[in-house]
Motif scaffolding. Structure first.
Motif, short mmCIF file in Angstrom:
data_model
loop_
_atom_site.label_atom_id
_atom_site.label_comp_id
_atom_site.label_asym_id
_atom_site.label_seq_id
_atom_site.Cartn_x
_atom_site.Cartn_y
_atom_site.Cartn_z
N ILE A 138 0.81 -1.23 0.00
CA ILE A 138 0.00 0.00 0.00
C ILE A 138 0.84 1.27 0.00
O ILE A 138 0.28 2.37 0.03
CB ILE A 138 -0.95 0.04 1.22
N ALA B 120 -0.09 4.35 -2.05
CA ALA B 120 -1.42 4.96 -1.93
C ALA B 120 -1.27 6.48 -1.81
O ALA B 120 -0.39 6.99 -1.08
CB ALA B 120 -2.15 4.41 -0.71
N LEU C 123 -0.48 8.77 1.56
CA LEU C 123 -0.34 7.87 2.71
C LEU C 123 0.65 8.39 3.74
O LEU C 123 1.79 8.71 3.42
CB LEU C 123 0.10 6.48 2.25
N TRP D 221 -4.82 8.76 4.58
CA TRP D 221 -4.67 8.70 3.12
C TRP D 221 -5.76 9.54 2.47
O TRP D 221 -6.60 10.14 3.16
CB TRP D 221 -4.67 7.27 2.63
N THR E 75 -10.94 4.85 -2.68
CA THR E 75 -10.64 3.63 -3.43
C THR E 75 -9.50 2.83 -2.81
O THR E 75 -9.31 1.66 -3.14
CB THR E 75 -10.28 3.98 -4.88
N ASP E 76 -8.74 3.44 -1.91
CA ASP E 76 -7.66 2.73 -1.22
C ASP E 76 -8.11 2.15 0.13
O ASP E 76 -7.30 1.50 0.81
CB ASP E 76 -6.47 3.66 -0.99
N ASP E 77 -9.36 2.37 0.50
CA ASP E 77 -9.82 1.93 1.83
C ASP E 77 -9.61 0.44 2.05
O ASP E 77 -9.08 0.02 3.10
CB ASP E 77 -11.30 2.25 2.02
N ALA F 282 -7.69 -1.83 0.63
CA ALA F 282 -6.31 -2.30 0.69
C ALA F 282 -5.63 -1.88 1.99
O ALA F 282 -4.89 -2.67 2.60
CB ALA F 282 -5.53 -1.77 -0.51
N ILE F 283 -5.89 -0.65 2.43
CA ILE F 283 -5.24 -0.17 3.65
C ILE F 283 -5.83 -0.88 4.87
O ILE F 283 -5.09 -1.24 5.80
CB ILE F 283 -5.37 1.36 3.74
#
Length: 525
Positions: A398, A401, A404, A445, A449-451, A453-454
Motif C-alpha cells: 500500500i 497509496a 499515505l 490517506w 478507493t484505497d480503503d 487495501a489499507i
C-alpha cells in the motif's frame, strides 16, 4: 414508568411504516414526557407522513430550529466538524444540536419512544457526537438516521476551591486547556488538541498525567447523564454500579452532558518532539524498555515512541513530556533518549499544556481518511522490534497509496497507571498484568478507493503482531477502546467479569436496551 395501552390503529396511522406491531401494543413507556414537552400523542401525530422520517419530524416538532436537515447551515456545520473524511461524508436524515441538558432529555425521550414503537427502525437509530474524532464511519454520525451533536456543550467551570472542574462533552481539549493554563490549573485529559472530551473520557483516556493520576476516567467524580426516555441523573460514588460502568463503558448507558473532574495546580513544564533516523532504532528500543520497566516508574514521565512512514521512508519521532512543576528540562528519566544522535528535529522546550497538544495535532490534520487499530502486550524489546517489522511488511502493498502517512506508536502502560483506580473503573487492568505496552497503528490517506487495501494491510499487521506476542508469551487481552478498529472487541477485552457487569448495569438502567439497539455506533456490550 407505567404501561401505556396504545391501539395499533393509532400507531399505524401516525407511523404507517410500522408493519410488525401487534394489535394491542403494550410498551413500558413513561406516562408523560419530560417537563415542557407536548403530550406523547401530539408528538406522534406530528410525525404523520413526514418525508424526513418519523423521528426527525417528531424531533423537529419538539425542538424546532435545533433540528437541522440536509443543506441547512446547522447540518452542514455538523458534517464538516468531524475529524475523519469517513465521518464527514455520512448523511443522517437530520442533525440535532441541543443547547441544554433539557434539550438532550427531550431528544432522548422522543428517540426512545419512537424507536420502541417502530421496533428500532433504521431511520430512528441515532449517534452521539462529542468532538467527532473517532475515525470510523458511523461511530458518531448515523447514516440515514439521527445525529445528536453536543458541540454547544463547551462549558468549563472551576469550583471555588479549584479542586473540581466541570467540562462539557462537546468540548475539544484545545478548548479547555487555554482556560485552565490561564489559572495555573490542569486536569488529566487528551494529548491532542482536537480530540473530543466525551469519547476520550468514556473510553478510558490516557493523558500526560496518567503516571500520577491514572486513566482520565479515574478522575471523574460525577457525571450528569441523560438516561433512556430522558431522565436526567447525577452519577457518582453514591451509585457505584453505574459510576463504574461509565468509566470505560463508552456510549452504552446514556448521554453524558457534564463531566465533573478532579483538577490540580499546575504550570509550564518541559516537552516536545525529537525526530531521529530509523538507524537509531536499537538505541530507542533499549531506552523504551528501560523507561517503561523502571522500578519505580517515574510518574512525571509521558512518552509516545513512534515510527512514521511518509514520502518513501521511515523515521522515528518521539514525543516527550515531563510534567513536574517547576519545569525540569532534560530530566534524567529521558536522558537515554535525548542523548541519541543524530537528531533531525528537536522542539524540546518549556511551555504550557495547550501548546504541547496543539503541536501533536499538527501531525494529523482533519479531512483525510483515517484508520486506528491497536493491541496491548507485555514489555519486551524483541517484541517491539518484531511488531515494527510486521508493520513494515504490511506496508509494502500500500505504500504508493495517494497521500499515505503510516505510523506505529508505542506507549508505556506500567502498573503505575493501571492500578491507580482499577477497582472503580471497568477497564479490567490490575497489578497482575504487569508493565504493558499500548501499541497503535495509524494511517492517513486521500482516496476512498484505497480503503479496502489499507484496511487489509492493517488487519494483516494486527494478526502478525498478535502472533508474535503469543509466541513470546506476552499477550494481553486489553484493547484500548479509543484506538480500536471496527471488528475489534474492546468490551470483551475488559474481561468476562467486567463485561458481565456492564451488561447487568445496562439491563438495570436501560431495560428496553435503547442504547444497545438504537445506537449502533462505537462498541456495544
Amino acid at each position: 414508568m407505567k404501561l401505556l395501552q396504545l391501539q395499533a390503529s393509532l400507531a399505524l396511522a401516525v407511523l404507517p411504516f410500522v408493519l410488525t406491531l401487534p394489535q394491542n401494543i403494550d410498551l413500558p413507556l413513561p406516562s408523560s414526557p419530560p417537563p415542557g414537552l407536548p403530550p406523547l400523542a401530539e408528538i406522534l401525530a406530528k410525525a404523520r407522513g413526514a418525508p424526513g422520517g418519523a423521528c426527525c419530524a417528531a424531533l423537529s416538532f419538539v425542538l424546532g430550529p435545533k433540528v437541522g436537515f440536509p443543506l441547512s447551515v446547522n447540518y452542514i456545520g455538523t458534517s464538516a466538524s468531524f475529524w475523519s473524511q469517513q465521518e464527514q461524508t455520512v448523511t443522517p436524515n437530520c442533525v440535532v444540536q441541543p443547547l441544554s441538558t433539557r434539550d438532550v432529555s427531550a431528544a432522548i425521550y422522543v428517540l426512545s419512544v419512537v424507536n420502541n414503537l417502530t421496533s428500532f427502525s433504521n431511520e430512528c437509530k441515532f449517534a452521539i457526537k462529542g468532538g467527532g474524532h473517532t475515525p470510523q464511519r458511523g461511530a458518531a454520525n448515523q447514516p440515514g438516521g439521527v445525529t445528536i451533536d453536543l458541540g454547544a456543550f463547551k462549558q468549563v467551570k472551576v469550583s471555588p476551591d479549584r479542586k473540581i472542574t466541570s467540562i462539557g462533552p462537546g468540548s475539544r481539549w484545545g478548548d479547555i486547556y487555554p482556560r485552565l493554563d490561564a489559572q495555573n490549573l490542569a486536569i488529566p485529559g487528551g494529548r491532542v488538541a482536537p480530540v473530543g472530551v466525551g469519547g476520550l473520557v468514556t473510553g478510558g483516556g490516557v493523558s500526560f498525567f496518567s503516571g500520577r493520576f491514572g486513566f482520565v476516567c479515574d478522575n471523574v467524580v460525577n457525571y450528569e447523564l441523560v438516561l433512556p426516555y430522558g431522565k436526567v441523573v447525577n452519577v457518582n460514588a453514591s451509585t457505584p454500579d453505574l459510576f463504574k460502568a461509565l468509566k470505560g463503558g463508552s456510549n452504552n448507558f446514556g448521554v453524558v452532558t457534564r463531566f465533573d473532574m478532579k483538577s490540580f495546580d499546575s504550570g509550564k513544564f518541559w516537552g516536545g518532539f525529537v525526530v531521529y533516523p530509523l538507524s537509531t532504532m536499537p538505541q530507542h528500543v533499549s531506552a523504551f524498555v528501560g523507561l517503561a520497566g523502571a522500578q519505580p516508574y517515574d510518574p512525571f514521565a509521558a512518552l509516545i515512541h513512534s515510527y512514521g512512514y511518509t514520502a518513501g521512508s521511515w523515521s522515528i519521532a518521539n514525543n516527550y513530556e515531563y510534567t513536574k512543576v517547576p519545569a525540569q528540562p532534560y530530566p534524567p528519566t529521558f536522558k537515554p533518549f535525548t542523548d541519541i544522535q543524530p537528531q533531525f528535529l528537536n522542539t524540546m522546550r518549556v511551555s504550557n499544556l495547550t501548546d504541547f497538544t496543539v503541536e501533536i495535532a499538527a501531525t494529523s490534520p482533519p479531512g483525510r481518511r483515517q484508520l486506528f487499530i491497536t493491541l496491548t502486550h507485555g514489555l519486551s524489546g524483541l517484541l517491539i522490534t518484531q511488531i515494527f517489522k510486521a508493520a513494515d511488511a504490511a506496508l509494502q502493498p500500500i505504500k504508493l497509496a495517494l497521500g499515505l502517512v503510516y505510523s506505529l506508536s508505542y506507549q508505556p502502560l506500567p502498573t503505575e497507571i493501571t492500578t491507580k483506580a482499577s477497582n472503580t473503573n471497568s477497564l479490567g487492568l490490575d497489578a497482575s498484568d504487569g508493565n504493558l505496552v499500548l501499541t497503535l497503528l495509524g494511517a492517513q490517506w486521500t482516496l476512498a478507493t484505497d480503503d479496502a487495501a489499507i484496511t487489509a494491510a492493517a488487519n494483516k499487521w494486527l494478526a502478525a503482531a498478535k502472533a508474535a506476542a503469543a509466541k513470546a508469551g506476552l499477550v494481553n487481552e486489553f484493547v484500548y477502546l479509543n484506538y480500536a478498529a471496527p471488528g475489534q472487541d474492546p468490551i470483551s477485552g475488559y474481561g468476562a467479569a467486567n463485561k458481565a457487569n456492564l451488561r447487568s448495569v445496562s439491563q438495570k438502567y436501560d431495560p428496553d436496551q435503547i442504547f444497545q439497539k438504537a445506537v449502533p455506533g462505537a462498541f456495544k456490550l
